[in-house]
Design an enzyme around this catalytic site. Structure first.
Site, PDB file in Angstrom:
ATOM      1  N   HIS A 193       0.847  -1.185   0.000  1.00 29.73           N
ATOM      2  CA  HIS A 193       0.000   0.000   0.000  1.00 29.73           C
ATOM      3  C   HIS A 193       0.884   1.238   0.000  1.00 29.73           C
ATOM      4  CE1 HIS A 193      -3.516   2.457   0.787  1.00 29.73           C
ATOM      5  NE2 HIS A 193      -2.890   3.024   1.799  1.00 29.73           N
ATOM      6  N   ASP A 227     -10.103  -5.428   8.292  1.00 29.27           N
ATOM      7  CA  ASP A 227     -10.006  -3.970   8.432  1.00 29.27           C
ATOM      8  C   ASP A 227      -9.122  -3.439   7.308  1.00 29.27           C
ATOM      9  OD1 ASP A 227     -11.524  -3.886  10.823  1.00 29.27           O
ATOM     10  OD2 ASP A 227      -9.747  -4.523  11.953  1.00 29.27           O
ATOM     11  N   LEU A 228      -9.716  -2.753   6.356  1.00 31.71           N
ATOM     12  CA  LEU A 228      -9.034  -2.358   5.131  1.00 31.71           C
ATOM     13  C   LEU A 228      -7.754  -1.574   5.411  1.00 31.71           C
ATOM     14  CD1 LEU A 228      -9.136  -2.307   2.034  1.00 31.71           C
ATOM     15  CD2 LEU A 228     -10.439  -0.168   2.207  1.00 31.71           C
ATOM     16  N   ASP A 229      -6.641  -2.091   4.896  1.00 33.53           N
ATOM     17  CA  ASP A 229      -5.325  -1.437   4.986  1.00 33.53           C
ATOM     18  C   ASP A 229      -4.905  -1.153   6.422  1.00 33.53           C
ATOM     19  OD1 ASP A 229      -4.977  -1.427   2.229  1.00 33.53           O
ATOM     20  OD2 ASP A 229      -6.006   0.483   1.989  1.00 33.53           O
ATOM     21  N   GLU A 230      -5.369  -1.983   7.360  1.00 28.72           N
ATOM     22  CA  GLU A 230      -4.998  -1.788   8.762  1.00 28.72           C
ATOM     23  C   GLU A 230      -4.394  -3.046   9.369  1.00 28.72           C
ATOM     24  OE1 GLU A 230      -8.052  -0.069  11.155  1.00 28.72           O
ATOM     25  OE2 GLU A 230      -8.570   1.478   9.684  1.00 28.72           O
TER      26      GLU A 230
END
Length: 285
Positions: A193, A227-230
């Protein structure tokens, strides 16, 4: 030592006195010799992890793991695994249209720089089929839209199971995965990311960065969770930029950082140097 094999042991368990001694004595009892060792204890959760490389007379890794596990001074919540040191992790790459991470991983794998076995490339577009073909890697097209997402993800899991895939790498795969798929692949799926200060979401992040005059751009490789991009972070890096850089310049620099960070994360996972403590990671060098 004659007729020996190098092995890699990873251990995560509740912390207790005598763990290292127990493993060392167990390896000695197997006729082995320790080559290197790294360990860490997290006091806040009383959790211990260790990565050890050793030589021993050739034998079944699972049998050695069982013997070493029985000698530990703790008796539950133990994750102890032994692999031959030259084991190559069966890997599946996923990509959409951006090719820089895919090309980099395929090159490093082909050059023998990554201890993985890339068994296929999966994409929701046909654009990069030739890239996979150049490395003689099977290419599977799985189109995805709102109506077909469940079917597409089921097909992906069929491939994962059929080909004994142990690691899935999102090499700029531009689809959000369902919570169910994230749970099924938890701990064995890595994403790259772009990361900025501040963070820019959505389309054209490098143009957003240029418009805000950022001075640092970078990338983050992390495990995928619902949990998106976490998810837990594996690796990060940054490059300084100035007002003189154009949006296209930032994109070029960003792609380079993404390639480096993702390849380091894949290598760390394949070399079994990563341990997860809830949302944190311990990554041995």
């Amino acid at each position: 030592m004659s007729d020996t094999t190098a092995y890699l042991l990873t251990l995560a368990c509740p912390d207790a006195p005598g763990i290292v001694a127990a493993v060392a004595n167990g390896i000695a009892g197997l006729g082995g010799n320790i080559l290197s060792n790294a360990q860490f204890s997290e006091p806040s959760i009383e959790r211990f992890c260790m990565r050890m490389r050793y030589e021993a007379p050739t034998q079944e890794p699972d049998a050695m793991a069982a013997t070493l596990r029985d000698g530990l001074p703790v008796d539950d919540d133990i994750e102890l695994v032994v692999h031959e040191a030259d084991y190559r992790t069966p890997t599946l790459l996923m990509v959409s249209k951006y090719d820089h991470c895919l090309r980099d991983l395929l090159y490093r794998w082909h050059a023998g720089e990554l201890p993985v076995d890339i068994r296929m490339v999966v994409s929701n577009h046909w654009d990069l089929q030739e890239v996979a073909a150049n490395y003689h890697v099977p290419f599977v097209h799985i189109p995805v839209n709102r109506d077909t997402k469940a079917t597409a993800e089921a097909k992906l899991m069929e491939l994962v199971d059929e080909h004994d895939i142990e690691l899935v790498v999102l090499a700029r795969y531009m689809q959000i995965l369902s919570d169910d798929l994230c749970r099924q692949l938890e701990g064995r799926i890595i994403n790259i990311h772009h990361s900025f200060l501040p963070g820019f979401k959505g389309a054209r992040p490098y143009h957003q960065a240029w418009e805000r005059g950022v001075k640092v751009i970078g990338a983050t490789a992390h495990y995928v969770t619902a949990d998106l991009d976490e998810g837990p972070i594996i690796d990060q890096d940054v490059e300084r930029v100035t007002h003189a850089h154009t949006p296209d310049d930032l994109a070029v620099i960003g792609r380079d950082v993404e390639r480096i960070v993702l390849s380091r994360a894949v290598r760390a996972h394949a070399e079994r140097r990563i341990f997860r403590f809830a949302d944190r990671t311990v990554v041995f060098s």
